[in-house]
Motif scaffolding. Structure first.
Motif, PDB file in Angstrom:
ATOM      1  N   PHE A  37       0.864  -1.193   0.000  1.00  0.00           N
ATOM      2  CA  PHE A  37       0.000   0.000   0.000  1.00  0.00           C
ATOM      3  C   PHE A  37       0.893   1.233   0.000  1.00  0.00           C
ATOM      4  N   ALA A  38       0.801   2.015  -1.072  1.00  0.00           N
ATOM      5  CA  ALA A  38       1.690   3.175  -1.179  1.00  0.00           C
ATOM      6  C   ALA A  38       0.921   4.472  -1.023  1.00  0.00           C
ATOM      7  N   SER A  39       0.222   4.620   0.103  1.00  0.00           N
ATOM      8  CA  SER A  39      -0.460   5.898   0.361  1.00  0.00           C
ATOM      9  C   SER A  39      -0.391   6.194   1.852  1.00  0.00           C
ATOM     10  N   SER A  40      -0.401   7.492   2.189  1.00  0.00           N
ATOM     11  CA  SER A  40      -0.297   7.852   3.608  1.00  0.00           C
ATOM     12  C   SER A  40      -1.566   7.419   4.353  1.00  0.00           C
ATOM     13  N   ARG A  41      -2.684   7.372   3.633  1.00  0.00           N
ATOM     14  CA  ARG A  41      -3.948   6.920   4.246  1.00  0.00           C
ATOM     15  C   ARG A  41      -3.807   5.463   4.719  1.00  0.00           C
ATOM     16  N   ALA A  42      -3.260   4.616   3.835  1.00  0.00           N
ATOM     17  CA  ALA A  42      -3.078   3.207   4.197  1.00  0.00           C
ATOM     18  C   ALA A  42      -2.043   3.076   5.309  1.00  0.00           C
ATOM     19  N   ALA A  43      -0.969   3.887   5.231  1.00  0.00           N
ATOM     20  CA  ALA A  43       0.074   3.832   6.276  1.00  0.00           C
ATOM     21  C   ALA A  43      -0.553   4.128   7.627  1.00  0.00           C
ATOM     22  N   GLU A  44      -1.381   5.161   7.667  1.00  0.00           N
ATOM     23  CA  GLU A  44      -2.014   5.542   8.937  1.00  0.00           C
ATOM     24  C   GLU A  44      -2.890   4.394   9.467  1.00  0.00           C
ATOM     25  N   GLN A  45      -3.664   3.791   8.564  1.00  0.00           N
ATOM     26  CA  GLN A  45      -4.554   2.710   9.024  1.00  0.00           C
ATOM     27  C   GLN A  45      -3.749   1.522   9.552  1.00  0.00           C
ATOM     28  N   LEU A  46      -2.673   1.168   8.842  1.00  0.00           N
ATOM     29  CA  LEU A  46      -1.855   0.025   9.285  1.00  0.00           C
ATOM     30  C   LEU A  46      -1.173   0.333  10.622  1.00  0.00           C
ATOM     31  N   LEU A  47      -0.616   1.545  10.700  1.00  0.00           N
ATOM     32  CA  LEU A  47       0.174   1.879  11.895  1.00  0.00           C
ATOM     33  C   LEU A  47      -0.698   2.095  13.133  1.00  0.00           C
ATOM     34  N   LYS A  48      -1.997   2.305  12.917  1.00  0.00           N
ATOM     35  CA  LYS A  48      -2.894   2.483  14.069  1.00  0.00           C
ATOM     36  C   LYS A  48      -3.488   1.157  14.559  1.00  0.00           C
ATOM     37  N   LEU A  49      -3.216   0.067  13.828  1.00  0.00           N
ATOM     38  CA  LEU A  49      -3.734  -1.231  14.289  1.00  0.00           C
ATOM     39  C   LEU A  49      -3.005  -1.621  15.575  1.00  0.00           C
ATOM     40  N   PRO A  50      -3.678  -2.337  16.504  1.00  0.00           N
ATOM     41  CA  PRO A  50      -2.997  -2.745  17.733  1.00  0.00           C
ATOM     42  C   PRO A  50      -1.805  -3.648  17.435  1.00  0.00           C
ATOM     43  N   ARG A  51      -0.791  -3.596  18.334  1.00  0.00           N
ATOM     44  CA  ARG A  51       0.417  -4.391  18.067  1.00  0.00           C
ATOM     45  C   ARG A  51       0.136  -5.895  18.056  1.00  0.00           C
ATOM     46  N   SER A  52      -0.974  -6.313  18.682  1.00  0.00           N
ATOM     47  CA  SER A  52      -1.297  -7.748  18.667  1.00  0.00           C
ATOM     48  C   SER A  52      -1.783  -8.184  17.276  1.00  0.00           C
ATOM     49  N   ILE A  53      -2.264  -7.239  16.471  1.00  0.00           N
ATOM     50  CA  ILE A  53      -2.763  -7.600  15.120  1.00  0.00           C
ATOM     51  C   ILE A  53      -1.704  -7.325  14.047  1.00  0.00           C
ATOM     52  N   ALA A  54      -1.093  -6.133  14.097  1.00  0.00           N
ATOM     53  CA  ALA A  54      -0.059  -5.802  13.091  1.00  0.00           C
ATOM     54  C   ALA A  54       1.296  -6.146  13.689  1.00  0.00           C
ATOM     55  N   ARG A  55       1.856  -7.272  13.265  1.00  0.00           N
ATOM     56  CA  ARG A  55       3.044  -7.825  13.940  1.00  0.00           C
ATOM     57  C   ARG A  55       4.314  -7.503  13.157  1.00  0.00           C
ATOM     58  N   GLY A  56       5.056  -6.524  13.682  1.00  0.00           N
ATOM     59  CA  GLY A  56       6.292  -6.092  13.018  1.00  0.00           C
ATOM     60  C   GLY A  56       7.423  -7.082  13.223  1.00  0.00           C
ATOM     61  N   GLY A  57       7.437  -7.764  14.375  1.00  0.00           N
ATOM     62  CA  GLY A  57       8.509  -8.731  14.662  1.00  0.00           C
ATOM     63  C   GLY A  57       8.459  -9.895  13.701  1.00  0.00           C
ATOM     64  N   GLU A  58       7.244 -10.298  13.373  1.00  0.00           N
ATOM     65  CA  GLU A  58       7.035 -11.387  12.412  1.00  0.00           C
ATOM     66  C   GLU A  58       7.574 -10.944  11.038  1.00  0.00           C
ATOM     67  N   ALA A  59       7.384  -9.658  10.720  1.00  0.00           N
ATOM     68  CA  ALA A  59       7.818  -9.148   9.412  1.00  0.00           C
ATOM     69  C   ALA A  59       9.341  -9.089   9.299  1.00  0.00           C
ATOM     70  N   GLY A 316      -9.733   0.311   2.212  1.00  0.00           N
ATOM     71  CA  GLY A 316     -10.916  -0.261   1.571  1.00  0.00           C
ATOM     72  C   GLY A 316     -10.764  -1.717   1.153  1.00  0.00           C
ATOM     73  N   TRP A 317      -9.584  -2.307   1.318  1.00  0.00           N
ATOM     74  CA  TRP A 317      -9.358  -3.694   0.911  1.00  0.00           C
ATOM     75  C   TRP A 317      -9.333  -4.593   2.144  1.00  0.00           C
ATOM     76  N   ALA A 318     -10.028  -5.738   2.058  1.00  0.00           N
ATOM     77  CA  ALA A 318      -9.965  -6.712   3.158  1.00  0.00           C
ATOM     78  C   ALA A 318      -8.704  -7.543   2.959  1.00  0.00           C
ATOM     79  N   VAL A 319      -7.744  -7.398   3.874  1.00  0.00           N
ATOM     80  CA  VAL A 319      -6.472  -8.110   3.722  1.00  0.00           C
ATOM     81  C   VAL A 319      -6.491  -9.308   4.675  1.00  0.00           C
ATOM     82  N   PRO A 320      -6.309 -10.543   4.136  1.00  0.00           N
ATOM     83  CA  PRO A 320      -6.447 -11.727   4.991  1.00  0.00           C
ATOM     84  C   PRO A 320      -5.344 -11.862   6.042  1.00  0.00           C
ATOM     85  N   ALA A 321      -5.671 -12.579   7.134  1.00  0.00           N
ATOM     86  CA  ALA A 321      -4.686 -12.879   8.180  1.00  0.00           C
ATOM     87  C   ALA A 321      -3.493 -13.592   7.546  1.00  0.00           C
TER      88      ALA A 321
END
Ligand code: HEM
Length: 438
Positions: A37-59, A316-321
């Protein structure tokens, strides 16, 4: 796809976005399906997800072989929060100010050795400086044999060749065929680094137990005394992993940013002139804008990512687990709707309240995983740039710009940021060299 991505991630992202738009999926060996996702809107949505859902260590799990299993950079969830709280204090506020003098003296010491009229790669020089700085901040070592050996060994565990990198992703590629094989060489060096770090930790623990022993203000000493909310101190393994992570994450990145700042400055004379004028009047506002602009136009990493533990809606996109979601700063920083005429190096865009900030300027990533070394890195950039500009006049060795090139996880000037010293401005006496050399 991977073949196009690996050598030049910035170019890959730019081309894919030009073809498919700011949201696309790709299948990558090693990573599986990635969503970009190359937009600041998407960046904001991803970065605001709780750390239990958006896992940076896994990445960033590819870093486990060097950084270790307990490092903040590969951890997630509550463990990540606990480690962040322990490592952040030594990297902020007044504590940082104390290191400014050291950075300046270490830079002056290096400048003394630069040839006049002969091109050299500035990035190699800045890497020497930032490695000394981060080693000093972390260990403040007095035992010079140990610190010398450590400084010599460290690049061997950062500068990873492709055969070793394969071992990071597959245990089967970890072929230790003795000290001459790539993995064997890497393993022996990493084991020796560990031995040196554990010896230093053991010495410090002993010192802390001695009543009346000299107090020290380096990061290791602070981390040894730090306690989490339950009053628990870090184990030796946890300490080792944070220290190696800081050493890895904390020097090559900063060195590369400084070399890019000069690569751009020396090819944009009107900006250089304005900066020299501002510095001679003791005004650091323009310098800060130059640093921000250098980090915008040439971010050191092409992207940062999070693996989703649950399905999430992004832009706007449903991104799977299980999907690795990437945000490419290299594309975002070139968005003409945020940064008009994005290819031009124009620090003025960060002056006079024009600073876009927020989720539009992301050289240090963001959210709960924003780079904890960002203040230190910007302090180093400020001091090293000012010290160099006050002491020598530099020129690029060629008029042609250097291309961004992927090296490991950083994007570097492809010829190392080559410069020539055209004039020494004044011989500034360098004081305290014995301390600097440690
Ligand atoms: C110009 C220099 C630097 C740049 C461009 C940079 C960039 C970054 C980026 C993009 C991330 C990922 C953030 C995210 O996923 O949201 C990161 C993480 C990190 N950086 Fe830096 N960095 C720099 C300097 C430093 C320094 C000096 C240190 C240490 C003293 C450091 C330590 C770390 C650590 C420990 C992490 C992992 C944080 C976590 O996972 O919670 N970095 N950095």
């Amino acid at each position: 796809m991977f073949v196009r991505w690996a050598p030049n991630q910035a170019r890959f992202f730019n081309r894919q976005v030009a073809r498919y738009g700011t949201a696309f999926r790709a299948k990558m060996p090693l990573y599986g399906t990635i969503a970009v996702f190359a937009s600041s809107r998407a960046a904001e949505q991803l970065l605001k997800l709780p750390r239990s859902i958006a896992r940076g260590g896994e990445a960033t799990k590819i870093l486990r072989e060097t950084a270790g299993l307990h490092a903040v950079i590969v951890s997630d969830g509550d463990e990540h929060l606990r480690l962040r709280k322990l490592i952040l204090p030594p990297l902020h506020g007044e504590r940082l100010k104390r290191w400014e003098g050291f950075v300046e003296r270490r830079t002056l010491q290096d400048i003394e050795t630069w040839p006049v009229g002969k091109p050299f790669p500035l990035r190699a020089v800045t890497e020497r400086i930032t490695l000394s700085v981060i080693s000093k901040i972390i260990f403040g070592m007095r035992d010079s044999e140990r610190s010398d050996e450590l400084r010599k060994l460290l690049p061997a565990i950062f500068d990873i060749d492709p055969f070793v990198a394969l071992g990071f992703v597959s245990k089967r590629a970890q072929l230790d065929l003795g000290p001459w094989s790539p993995w064997g060489r890497f393993r022996r060096k990493r084991d020796r680094v560990d031995e040196l770090i554990y010896s230093e930790i053991a010495d410090r623990r002993r010192e802390l137990g001695i009543v009346g022993a000299e107090t020290r203000d380096d990061m290791l000493s602070m981390l040894l005394e730090a306690r989490d909310e339950e009053g628990k101190a870090m184990t030796d393994e946890e300490l080792r992993d944070q220290l190696v992570t800081m050493l890895i994450a904390g020097h090559e990145t900063t060195a590369t940013s400084i070399s890019w700042a000069f690569e751009r400055l020396l090819r944009t004379p009107e900006v250089l002139e304005r900066l020299l004028g501002a510095l001679s009047e003791g005004d650091a506002t323009y310098l800060d804008a130059v640093i921000k602009e250098a980090l915008r136009i040439r971010p050191v990493t092409a992207q940062f990512g999070r693996v989703l533990a649950e399905e999430a809606v992004i832009d706007g996109w449903a991104v799977p687990a299980g999907t690795l979601v990437m945000i490419p700063q290299t594309v975002l920083h070139m968005d003409p709707t945020i940064y008009p005429d994005p290819q031009s190096f124009r620090p003025e865009r960060f002056l006079g309240g024009e600073d876009p900030g927020g989720y539009e300027w992301l050289p240090f990533g963001g959210g709960v995983r924003r780079c904890p070394g960002a203040s230190l890195a910007q302090m180093e950039m400020r001091v090293v740039l000012t010290t160099i500009l006050r002491n020598v006049r530099l020129a690029p060795d060629r008029a042609k710009a250097e291309k961004p090139w992927t090296r490991g996880i950083t994007i570097v000037p492809h010829r190392g940021g080559r410069v020539v010293v055209t004039e020494r401005l004044r011989r500034q006496p360098v004081s305290g060299l014995a301390e600097v050399a440690a």
